[in-house]
Write an enzyme that holds these catalytic residues in place. Structure first.
Site, mmCIF file in Angstrom:
data_model
loop_
_atom_site.group_PDB
_atom_site.id
_atom_site.type_symbol
_atom_site.label_atom_id
_atom_site.label_comp_id
_atom_site.label_asym_id
_atom_site.label_seq_id
_atom_site.Cartn_x
_atom_site.Cartn_y
_atom_site.Cartn_z
ATOM 1 N N CYS A 166 25.085 -35.119 35.385
ATOM 2 C CA CYS A 166 25.595 -34.707 35.988
ATOM 3 C C CYS A 166 27.453 -34.380 34.836
ATOM 4 O O CYS A 166 27.267 -34.999 34.776
ATOM 5 C CB CYS A 166 26.350 -35.111 36.876
ATOM 6 S SG CYS A 166 27.624 -34.710 37.888
ATOM 7 N N CYS A 191 30.410 -35.663 36.750
ATOM 8 C CA CYS A 191 30.678 -37.321 36.613
ATOM 9 C C CYS A 191 31.360 -37.189 35.189
ATOM 10 O O CYS A 191 31.834 -38.176 35.650
ATOM 11 C CB CYS A 191 29.230 -37.286 36.900
ATOM 12 S SG CYS A 191 28.745 -36.853 38.428
#
Length: 319
Positions: free
Chosen positions: A31, A34
């Site tokens: 991600c 993230c």
């Protein structure tokens, strides 16, 4: 920052949140956002110097936890306070927005909540599955303060759930002085009575079939209906028990000193969850329905719907 798995979730999130708010960061290695918010959260955790704890959960590796929190996209951050999720946000918010979010729950200059009570710690242990430790802690709380009705209720209820009926009856005895009896203690007393009755019936393998046969032969065989309802209550068939009790109440509201109504009300009390201790800002938020980025996704609690439905049914029958 701590990496959390199913194995250490109860300790690092639930138990830890009883003293310090815990921010849970759901992320995954692939991600991109993230990777942006992760280091930023760690930096803010250092700046806040213990006002909250940061933990990270890999949503790919810990799919059970992600599902429990209803995670649909990452990054998603959930704030857990007193064992309950109270707020959250999605996406890689800028530093200022993250601090604004945190300051709603851990405002600058204000002390954190006081150390949780013995009863609160015990309930956290019970929810984590350590019943023996929870019972020990509640027993200690009552030894220090026998007038602590909240601890006594939790202690008796946990004893009943653990099958220690004699101990539960003994611990409930001091509440007999209350006239009228507190509804929550009366509900526990009715539950214990139903469990004791069911234990005697369990010795007869055909008892439930006999109840059904008697009811089929005579719909006004209230002894059979009441016996069946108490057995159903004992095995946790709450709605079936209440349905049977309503059949009696519809036909004779005063039968047996209104015993069916009293058991019905006791079941409703046992099914009613305790009032949440989270702040007013938490609203109706839960693990599956918290406010994310200002949009509430909470749905009405099915348990609350069930209780409301059966309260209405009882009211209609009585009126």
């Amino acid at each position: 920052m701590i990496n959390v798995t199913v194995q250490n979730f109860e300790t690092e999130v639930i138990a830890a949140s009883m003293t310090t708010p815990v921010l849970v960061d759901f992320w995954a290695p692939w991600c991109g956002p993230c990777k942006v918010i992760g280091p930023l959260l760690e930096k803010i955790e250092e700046e806040y110097a213990g006002r909250f704890r940061l933990v990270k959960i890999d949503s790919d590796e810990e799919q059970q936890l992600a599902a429990a929190f209803g995670i649909r996209s990452i990054p998603t951050c959930i704030l857990v306070v007193n064992g309950q999720p109270v707020d959250g946000f999605q996406g890689a918010l800028p530093e200022g927005k993250i601090k604004e979010f945190l300051d709603k729950h851990v405002p600058a200059g204000e002390p954190l909540d006081a150390e949780p009570s013995e009863a609160e710690q015990a309930l956290a242990l019970a929810e984590a599955g350590d019943t023996d430790a929870a019972l020990h802690k509640l027993h200690e709380a009552l030894a220090l303060d026998p007038s602590n009705d909240d601890a006594r209720y939790d202690y008796v209820r946990l004893l009943v759930q653990a099958g220690h009926l004699e101990e539960a009856e003994a611990a409930l005895q001091p509440t007999r002085k209350y006239i009228p009896a507190q509804l929550r203690f009366e509900a526990l007393s009715q539950w214990i009575s139903a469990l004791n009755f069911a234990a005697t019936v369990a010795e007869d393998a055909g008892a439930m079939a006999e109840f059904d046969a008697k009811i089929a032969a005579n719909k006004r065989d209230f002894d059979a209906r009441f016996g069946k309802a108490r057995v159903l209550m004992a095995v946790g068939e709450w709605t079936a028990s209440m349905d049977e009790l309503l059949e009696i109440i519809m036909r004779d509201k005063k039968w047996n000193d209104e015993a069916p109504r009293k058991v019905f009300v006791a079941i409703l009390e046992l099914l009613t969850p305790p009032k949440p201790k989270a702040s007013a800002e938490a609203g109706n938020k839960s693990a599956g329905g918290i406010e994310l980025s200002g949009n509430s996704v909470a749905a009405q609690d099915p348990q609350a719907q069930l209780i409301a439905t059966y309260r209405r049914r009882l009211s209609m029958v009585l009126n």
